[in-house]
Design an enzyme around this catalytic site. Structure first.
Site, PDB file in Angstrom:
ATOM      1  N   ASP A 149      12.868 106.921  23.855  1.00  0.00           N
ATOM      2  CA  ASP A 149      12.260 107.567  22.877  1.00  0.00           C
ATOM      3  C   ASP A 149      12.573 109.353  23.099  1.00  0.00           C
ATOM      4  O   ASP A 149      11.974 109.538  24.160  1.00  0.00           O
ATOM      5  CB  ASP A 149      10.675 107.522  22.845  1.00  0.00           C
ATOM      6  N   ARG A 192      18.884 108.492  17.257  1.00  0.00           N
ATOM      7  CA  ARG A 192      18.221 107.714  15.981  1.00  0.00           C
ATOM      8  C   ARG A 192      17.483 108.988  14.880  1.00  0.00           C
ATOM      9  O   ARG A 192      17.185 110.214  16.544  1.00  0.00           O
ATOM     10  CB  ARG A 192      16.530 106.851  17.020  1.00  0.00           C
ATOM     11  N   LYS A 223      11.122 111.609  11.708  1.00  0.00           N
ATOM     12  CA  LYS A 223      10.787 113.625  11.564  1.00  0.00           C
ATOM     13  C   LYS A 223       9.992 113.304  12.802  1.00  0.00           C
ATOM     14  O   LYS A 223      10.087 114.905  12.567  1.00  0.00           O
ATOM     15  CB  LYS A 223       9.669 112.638  10.244  1.00  0.00           C
TER      16      LYS A 223
HETATM   17  P1  FDA Z   1       6.592 110.045   5.992  1.00  0.00           P
HETATM   18  O1  FDA Z   1       5.378 109.852   7.573  1.00  0.00           O
HETATM   19  O2  FDA Z   1       6.352 110.348   4.884  1.00  0.00           O
HETATM   20  O3  FDA Z   1       6.166 108.064   5.343  1.00  0.00           O
HETATM   21  C1  FDA Z   1       6.992 107.843   4.533  1.00  0.00           C
HETATM   22  C2  FDA Z   1       6.670 106.457   3.840  1.00  0.00           C
HETATM   23  O4  FDA Z   1       6.347 105.683   4.967  1.00  0.00           O
HETATM   24  C3  FDA Z   1       5.329 106.714   3.580  1.00  0.00           C
HETATM   25  O5  FDA Z   1       4.748 107.387   1.879  1.00  0.00           O
HETATM   26  C4  FDA Z   1       4.648 105.181   3.540  1.00  0.00           C
HETATM   27  O6  FDA Z   1       4.730 104.476   2.536  1.00  0.00           O
HETATM   28  C5  FDA Z   1       5.258 104.736   4.809  1.00  0.00           C
HETATM   29  N1  FDA Z   1       4.851 104.548   6.499  1.00  0.00           N
HETATM   30  C6  FDA Z   1       4.564 105.549   7.078  1.00  0.00           C
HETATM   31  N2  FDA Z   1       4.024 105.938   7.986  1.00  0.00           N
HETATM   32  C7  FDA Z   1       3.240 104.453   7.643  1.00  0.00           C
HETATM   33  C8  FDA Z   1       2.625 103.765   8.138  1.00  0.00           C
HETATM   34  N3  FDA Z   1       2.127 104.346  10.001  1.00  0.00           N
HETATM   35  N4  FDA Z   1       1.327 103.573   7.719  1.00  0.00           N
HETATM   36  C9  FDA Z   1       2.338 102.615   6.806  1.00  0.00           C
HETATM   37  N5  FDA Z   1       2.687 103.559   5.786  1.00  0.00           N
HETATM   38  C10 FDA Z   1       3.160 104.614   6.460  1.00  0.00           C
HETATM   39  N6  FDA Z   1       8.426 110.024  16.647  1.00  0.00           N
HETATM   40  C11 FDA Z   1       8.454 110.148  17.406  1.00  0.00           C
HETATM   41  O7  FDA Z   1       8.287 111.194  17.584  1.00  0.00           O
HETATM   42  N7  FDA Z   1       9.551 109.794  19.003  1.00  0.00           N
HETATM   43  C12 FDA Z   1      10.445 108.418  18.426  1.00  0.00           C
HETATM   44  O8  FDA Z   1      10.522 108.020  19.465  1.00  0.00           O
HETATM   45  C13 FDA Z   1      10.684 108.143  17.237  1.00  0.00           C
HETATM   46  N8  FDA Z   1      10.941 106.724  16.932  1.00  0.00           N
HETATM   47  C14 FDA Z   1      11.050 106.199  15.961  1.00  0.00           C
HETATM   48  C15 FDA Z   1      11.681 104.904  15.802  1.00  0.00           C
HETATM   49  C16 FDA Z   1      11.379 104.056  14.673  1.00  0.00           C
HETATM   50  C17 FDA Z   1      12.260 102.622  14.040  1.00  0.00           C
HETATM   51  C18 FDA Z   1      10.655 105.311  13.561  1.00  0.00           C
HETATM   52  C19 FDA Z   1      10.800 104.481  12.296  1.00  0.00           C
HETATM   53  C20 FDA Z   1      10.080 106.109  13.380  1.00  0.00           C
HETATM   54  C21 FDA Z   1       9.373 106.545  14.871  1.00  0.00           C
HETATM   55  N9  FDA Z   1       8.746 107.696  14.810  1.00  0.00           N
HETATM   56  C22 FDA Z   1       8.730 108.758  16.463  1.00  0.00           C
HETATM   57  C23 FDA Z   1       8.121 108.294  14.192  1.00  0.00           C
HETATM   58  C24 FDA Z   1       8.203 109.389  13.107  1.00  0.00           C
HETATM   59  O9  FDA Z   1       8.285 110.432  13.543  1.00  0.00           O
HETATM   60  C25 FDA Z   1       7.493 109.501  11.786  1.00  0.00           C
HETATM   61  O10 FDA Z   1       5.813 109.277  12.445  1.00  0.00           O
HETATM   62  C26 FDA Z   1       7.420 107.940  10.531  1.00  0.00           C
HETATM   63  O11 FDA Z   1       8.342 107.049  11.061  1.00  0.00           O
HETATM   64  C27 FDA Z   1       6.752 108.166  10.188  1.00  0.00           C
HETATM   65  O12 FDA Z   1       7.770 108.932   9.226  1.00  0.00           O
HETATM   66  P2  FDA Z   1       8.546 108.830   7.945  1.00  0.00           P
HETATM   67  O13 FDA Z   1      10.242 109.338   8.178  1.00  0.00           O
HETATM   68  O14 FDA Z   1       8.361 106.939   7.696  1.00  0.00           O
HETATM   69  O15 FDA Z   1       7.874 109.682   6.572  1.00  0.00           O
END
Ligand code: FDA
Length: 309
Positions: A130, A181, A184
């Site tokens: 990660d 991977r 954001k």
């Molecule tokens: P965004 O935050 O814009 O969310 C889009 C939509 O997704 C929201 O409108 C909501 O519907 C839903 N959503 C997102 N987060 C939610 C929550 N907590 N609860 C409920 N709904 C939610 N980060 C990092 O810094 N290092 C890492 O190694 C990883 N590893 C990782 C693995 C995997 C499999 C995922 C999916 C994510 C990560 N992350 C991570 C976290 C990532 O950086 C980010 O903070 C989250 O995925 C939220 O961003 P989104 O891309 O989902 O978009």
């Protein structure tokens, strides 16, 4: 404001002492965390596999501060790798390098990580590093680049689209054939190192996603953002990139509907399944991402504190 507050709280372990005694907080945590034991995580993994979803098990824990404790963490990660193999899960393992000593010494961390990777290679389980906050980006990538020639496709790393440096990092990783991977990014970062505006973070995600899909090695597109998911699908359609060349990844407890619908449309979907007793910083980062989670948690805490008087 709220996001910053929760990211600040994620580093306050004294607050955890209060939170972990609160039943509602534990209840909120259980939405995002698959229990406190490896056995509970494997159970969750089995039920996700039964829905056609792959998993990545993550033993929670970060910023381990003494060498002895990092060896304990290494042994637990090894046990997780062996557990995934023994249960024959369609799954792999994710690990944070500060759990294995990155804050203490690069060499200690590399030694611990190599022990994990040797075991993982033996039992045929992929292990992803990660990505944590930006003070660790350089050392995490350095460690990854050092071990990748030996462990090849049995290991991978994470790139965060909010970091300004990520374009150059992706170019290098693509050249090396590394498994990446793309997410954001979940930490509070200053404007010098990270884009601050959602539009900029998403535009960067799009650029990196396209580079990884075109030239990368089975990238993981890790987001719940439907715009970015649609953009990914549109791009793969336009470029004739088959669905078996990449996977979507999402977090346990987030957008289960979208996980199932993407799987139903024929896309690979992997769910990141955290487990263990050290769930507090992870929970705070999930709360920071979504104001409605915070409101629910705050109401629960107040209700329970008043009830306890
Ligand atoms: P965004 O935050 O814009 O969310 C889009 C939509 O997704 C929201 O409108 C909501 O519907 C839903 N959503 C997102 N987060 C939610 C929550 N907590 N609860 C409920 N709904 C939610 N980060 C990092 O810094 N290092 C890492 O190694 C990883 N590893 C990782 C693995 C995997 C499999 C995922 C999916 C994510 C990560 N992350 C991570 C976290 C990532 O950086 C980010 O903070 C989250 O995925 C939220 O961003 P989104 O891309 O989902 O978009």
């Amino acid at each position: 404001m709220l996001r910053s507050a929760f990211l600040w709280l994620s580093e306050r372990n004294d607050v955890f002492e209060f939170i972990k005694r609160n039943n509602m907080a534990r209840h909120v945590a259980s939405r995002f965390v698959a229990g406190e034991t490896l056995e509970s995580a494997i159970e969750v993994g089995r039920s996700l596999n039964a829905r056609g979803l792959s998993v990545s098990l993550d033993l929670l824990g970060e910023s381990v501060a003494n060498a002895e404790a990092t060896r304990g963490a290494r042994d637990e990660v090894v046990r997780t790798v062996e557990g995934v193999a023994a249960a024959k899960l369609d799954g792999n393992v994710s690990v944070k390098l500060t759990q294995l000593g990155l804050d203490i010494s690069f060499d200690l961390c590399a030694e611990n990580m190599c022990s994990v990777l040797v075991c993982a290679r033996e039992v045929g389980v992929f292990v992803r590093m990660d990505m944590e906050s930006s003070e660790h980006t350089e050392s995490t990538l350095r460690l990854f680049h050092e071990v990748q020639p030996e462990f090849g496709d049995s290991t991978g790393v994470v790139i965060q689209s909010y970091l300004r440096r990520s374009k150059a990092d992706v170019d290098q990783l693509v050249t090396d054939g590394a498994r990446v991977r793309l997410c954001k990014g979940a930490y509070a970062e200053p404007a010098e190192v990270a884009f601050q505006k959602r539009g900029e973070v998403n535009a960067s995600f799009g650029t990196l996603m396209r580079a990884l899909l075109e030239r990368g090695n089975f990238p993981g597109i890790a987001t719940h953002d439907e715009e970015l998911i649609d953009e990914t699908i549109a791009y793969t359609g336009k470029q004739n990139i088959p669905a078996d060349r990449f996977e979507f990844q999402m977090l346990y407890g987030v957008r289960r509907d979208l996980q199932d619908s993407l799987h139903g449309r024929g896309y690979n979907m992997r769910v990141y399944v955290p487990f263990g007793t050290r769930w507090y910083p992870y929970l705070m980062r999930r709360l920071a991402e979504r104001p409605s989670n915070v409101a629910f948690m705050a109401r629960s805490l107040v209700k329970e504190s008043l009830g306890a008087r």
